[in-house]
Design a protein around this motif. Structure first.
Motif, PDB file in Angstrom:
ATOM      1  N   CYS A   4     122.460  52.454  83.306  1.00  0.00           N
ATOM      2  CA  CYS A   4     121.621  53.003  81.818  1.00  0.00           C
ATOM      3  C   CYS A   4     121.450  55.141  81.557  1.00  0.00           C
ATOM      4  N   GLN A   5     120.635  54.983  82.747  1.00  0.00           N
ATOM      5  CA  GLN A   5     120.160  56.224  82.937  1.00  0.00           C
ATOM      6  C   GLN A   5     120.658  56.967  83.506  1.00  0.00           C
ATOM      7  N   ARG A   6     122.313  56.508  84.144  1.00  0.00           N
ATOM      8  CA  ARG A   6     122.685  57.733  84.011  1.00  0.00           C
ATOM      9  C   ARG A   6     123.768  58.216  82.899  1.00  0.00           C
ATOM     10  N   ARG A   7     123.804  56.840  81.910  1.00  0.00           N
ATOM     11  CA  ARG A   7     125.177  56.695  80.847  1.00  0.00           C
ATOM     12  C   ARG A   7     123.842  57.893  79.996  1.00  0.00           C
ATOM     13  N   THR A   8     122.177  57.458  79.693  1.00  0.00           N
ATOM     14  CA  THR A   8     121.601  58.123  78.920  1.00  0.00           C
ATOM     15  C   THR A   8     121.423  59.577  79.145  1.00  0.00           C
ATOM     16  N   GLY A   9     121.197  60.172  79.700  1.00  0.00           N
ATOM     17  CA  GLY A   9     120.348  60.830  81.178  1.00  0.00           C
ATOM     18  C   GLY A   9     119.159  61.171  80.656  1.00  0.00           C
ATOM     19  N   SER A  10     118.403  59.954  80.403  1.00  0.00           N
ATOM     20  CA  SER A  10     117.004  59.868  80.335  1.00  0.00           C
ATOM     21  C   SER A  10     116.809  59.023  81.466  1.00  0.00           C
ATOM     22  N   VAL A  11     115.488  58.186  81.208  1.00  0.00           N
ATOM     23  CA  VAL A  11     115.318  57.585  82.620  1.00  0.00           C
ATOM     24  C   VAL A  11     115.228  56.016  82.312  1.00  0.00           C
ATOM     25  N   PHE A  12     115.529  55.660  81.103  1.00  0.00           N
ATOM     26  CA  PHE A  12     115.331  54.138  80.425  1.00  0.00           C
ATOM     27  C   PHE A  12     116.857  54.557  79.453  1.00  0.00           C
ATOM     28  N   ALA A  13     116.990  53.209  78.197  1.00  0.00           N
ATOM     29  CA  ALA A  13     117.803  53.280  76.733  1.00  0.00           C
ATOM     30  C   ALA A  13     116.922  52.731  76.563  1.00  0.00           C
ATOM     31  N   ALA A  14     116.980  52.940  75.204  1.00  0.00           N
ATOM     32  CA  ALA A  14     116.647  51.625  74.124  1.00  0.00           C
ATOM     33  C   ALA A  14     117.347  51.598  73.207  1.00  0.00           C
ATOM     34  N   LEU A  15     117.293  50.591  73.187  1.00  0.00           N
ATOM     35  CA  LEU A  15     118.892  49.333  72.281  1.00  0.00           C
ATOM     36  C   LEU A  15     117.963  48.284  71.617  1.00  0.00           C
ATOM     37  N   ALA A  16     118.954  48.604  70.508  1.00  0.00           N
ATOM     38  CA  ALA A  16     118.552  47.277  69.584  1.00  0.00           C
ATOM     39  C   ALA A  16     119.556  46.418  69.094  1.00  0.00           C
ATOM     40  N   SER A  17     119.072  45.197  69.196  1.00  0.00           N
ATOM     41  CA  SER A  17     120.585  44.377  69.169  1.00  0.00           C
ATOM     42  C   SER A  17     120.581  43.839  67.836  1.00  0.00           C
ATOM     43  N   PHE A  18     121.677  43.502  66.983  1.00  0.00           N
ATOM     44  CA  PHE A  18     122.260  42.891  65.820  1.00  0.00           C
ATOM     45  C   PHE A  18     123.169  42.193  65.519  1.00  0.00           C
ATOM     46  N   ASN A  19     123.732  41.363  64.674  1.00  0.00           N
ATOM     47  CA  ASN A  19     124.033  40.219  64.320  1.00  0.00           C
ATOM     48  C   ASN A  19     125.094  40.862  63.242  1.00  0.00           C
ATOM     49  N   ALA A  20     126.240  40.433  63.553  1.00  0.00           N
ATOM     50  CA  ALA A  20     127.270  41.123  63.285  1.00  0.00           C
ATOM     51  C   ALA A  20     126.757  40.236  61.323  1.00  0.00           C
TER      52      ALA A  20
ATOM     53  N   VAL B  11     131.957  42.634  76.093  1.00  0.00           N
ATOM     54  CA  VAL B  11     133.631  41.700  76.044  1.00  0.00           C
ATOM     55  C   VAL B  11     133.906  40.030  75.471  1.00  0.00           C
ATOM     56  N   GLY B  12     134.421  39.992  74.592  1.00  0.00           N
ATOM     57  CA  GLY B  12     134.306  38.312  74.743  1.00  0.00           C
ATOM     58  C   GLY B  12     132.961  37.785  73.248  1.00  0.00           C
ATOM     59  N   ASP B  13     132.230  38.844  72.799  1.00  0.00           N
ATOM     60  CA  ASP B  13     130.886  38.154  71.854  1.00  0.00           C
ATOM     61  C   ASP B  13     131.257  39.463  71.158  1.00  0.00           C
ATOM     62  N   ASP B  14     131.541  38.367  69.817  1.00  0.00           N
ATOM     63  CA  ASP B  14     131.572  39.885  68.365  1.00  0.00           C
ATOM     64  C   ASP B  14     130.703  39.045  67.398  1.00  0.00           C
ATOM     65  N   SER B  15     129.632  38.014  67.887  1.00  0.00           N
ATOM     66  CA  SER B  15     128.574  38.048  67.031  1.00  0.00           C
ATOM     67  C   SER B  15     127.849  39.093  67.357  1.00  0.00           C
ATOM     68  N   ARG B  16     127.461  40.158  67.728  1.00  0.00           N
ATOM     69  CA  ARG B  16     126.042  41.210  67.949  1.00  0.00           C
ATOM     70  C   ARG B  16     126.484  42.403  68.567  1.00  0.00           C
ATOM     71  N   VAL B  17     125.488  43.389  68.151  1.00  0.00           N
ATOM     72  CA  VAL B  17     126.044  44.534  68.734  1.00  0.00           C
ATOM     73  C   VAL B  17     124.915  45.284  68.679  1.00  0.00           C
ATOM     74  N   SER B  18     124.336  46.171  69.977  1.00  0.00           N
ATOM     75  CA  SER B  18     123.580  46.738  70.200  1.00  0.00           C
ATOM     76  C   SER B  18     123.115  48.183  70.376  1.00  0.00           C
ATOM     77  N   VAL B  19     122.685  48.527  69.284  1.00  0.00           N
ATOM     78  CA  VAL B  19     122.454  50.071  69.292  1.00  0.00           C
ATOM     79  C   VAL B  19     121.458  50.727  69.342  1.00  0.00           C
ATOM     80  N   ALA B  20     121.509  52.732  69.867  1.00  0.00           N
ATOM     81  CA  ALA B  20     120.888  52.930  70.470  1.00  0.00           C
ATOM     82  C   ALA B  20     119.476  53.358  69.916  1.00  0.00           C
ATOM     83  N   VAL B  21     118.573  52.782  69.654  1.00  0.00           N
ATOM     84  CA  VAL B  21     117.503  53.021  69.239  1.00  0.00           C
ATOM     85  C   VAL B  21     117.324  54.650  68.286  1.00  0.00           C
ATOM     86  N   GLY B  22     117.596  55.389  69.502  1.00  0.00           N
ATOM     87  CA  GLY B  22     117.826  56.654  68.723  1.00  0.00           C
ATOM     88  C   GLY B  22     118.363  57.181  68.518  1.00  0.00           C
TER      89      GLY B  22
END
Length: 135
Positions: A34-50, A88-99
Motif C-alpha cells: 500500500c505504501q508503494r501503491r499510494t506513494g505515501s506512507v499508508f493507505a486510508a480506506l473506507a469500506s462500503f456495502n454494495a 476477488v470473489g466478494d461482490d458485497s463490498r468495495v473499499s474506496v480511497a478516503v482522499g
C-alpha cells in the motif's frame, strides 16, 4: 435514516464511484504494498456495502495479499489516481480511497493494519485499534 450518497473521484474527475450509506469501517494500512501503491506512507480506506455505481474508465491491477486473498485495484488511466478496490470473489463490498472523497469531514479511521510497518513518526488518531499485521 435517510439514504446518504457520497461520490469519490480521481484527480481529473474521469473515474468516479458513488457509494450509499455510512462506511462499514475506515482504516489505515501500512503494508509495504500500500505504501508503494499510494506513494505515501499508508493507505486510508473506507469500506462500503454494495450497491455502488462506477462511471468512467479504470485500469485494473490484481494483487495478492499476504494471506492469499486477491484484490483488484482500479485507478484512472488518465491521471493515475487509485480510487477503489474490491476483493476477488466478494461482490458485497468495495473499499474506496478516503482522499478520493476530498472531504476533510470524512470520519477518522478506527483501525490500523500492518502497524508493524508503520513509520514511527506517524501518529494514529486516539482510540484507533492497531493490528501487527492483517487480522
Amino acid at each position: 435514516m435517510p439514504d446518504h450518497h457520497a461520490t469519490a473521484s480521481c484527480s481529473c474527475g474521469q473515474l468516479r464511484i458513488e457509494v450509499r450509506g455510512a462506511p462499514r469501517g475506515v482504516g489505515l494500512c501500512h503494508c509495504l504494498a500500500c505504501q508503494r501503491r499510494t506513494g505515501s506512507v499508508f493507505a486510508a480506506l473506507a469500506s462500503f456495502n454494495a450497491p455502488y455505481q462506477v462511471s468512467g474508465q479504470a485500469t485494473e491491477y490484481l494483487r495478492s495479499g499476504d494471506q492469499g486473498a486477491q484484490f483488484l485495484f482500479r485507478f484512472c488511466p488518465v491521471c493515475g489516481t487509485t480510487v477503489y478496490h474490491t476483493e476477488v470473489g466478494d461482490d458485497s463490498r468495495v473499499s474506496v480511497a478516503v482522499g478520493a472523497f476530498a472531504d476533510p469531514t470524512f470520519p477518522a479511521p478506527t483501525v490500523s493494519v500492518y502497524d508493524s510497518r508503520r513509520h514511527p513518526w506517524v501518529q494514529l488518531p486516539p482510540g484507533t485499534r492497531a493490528y501487527h499485521t492483517d487480522p
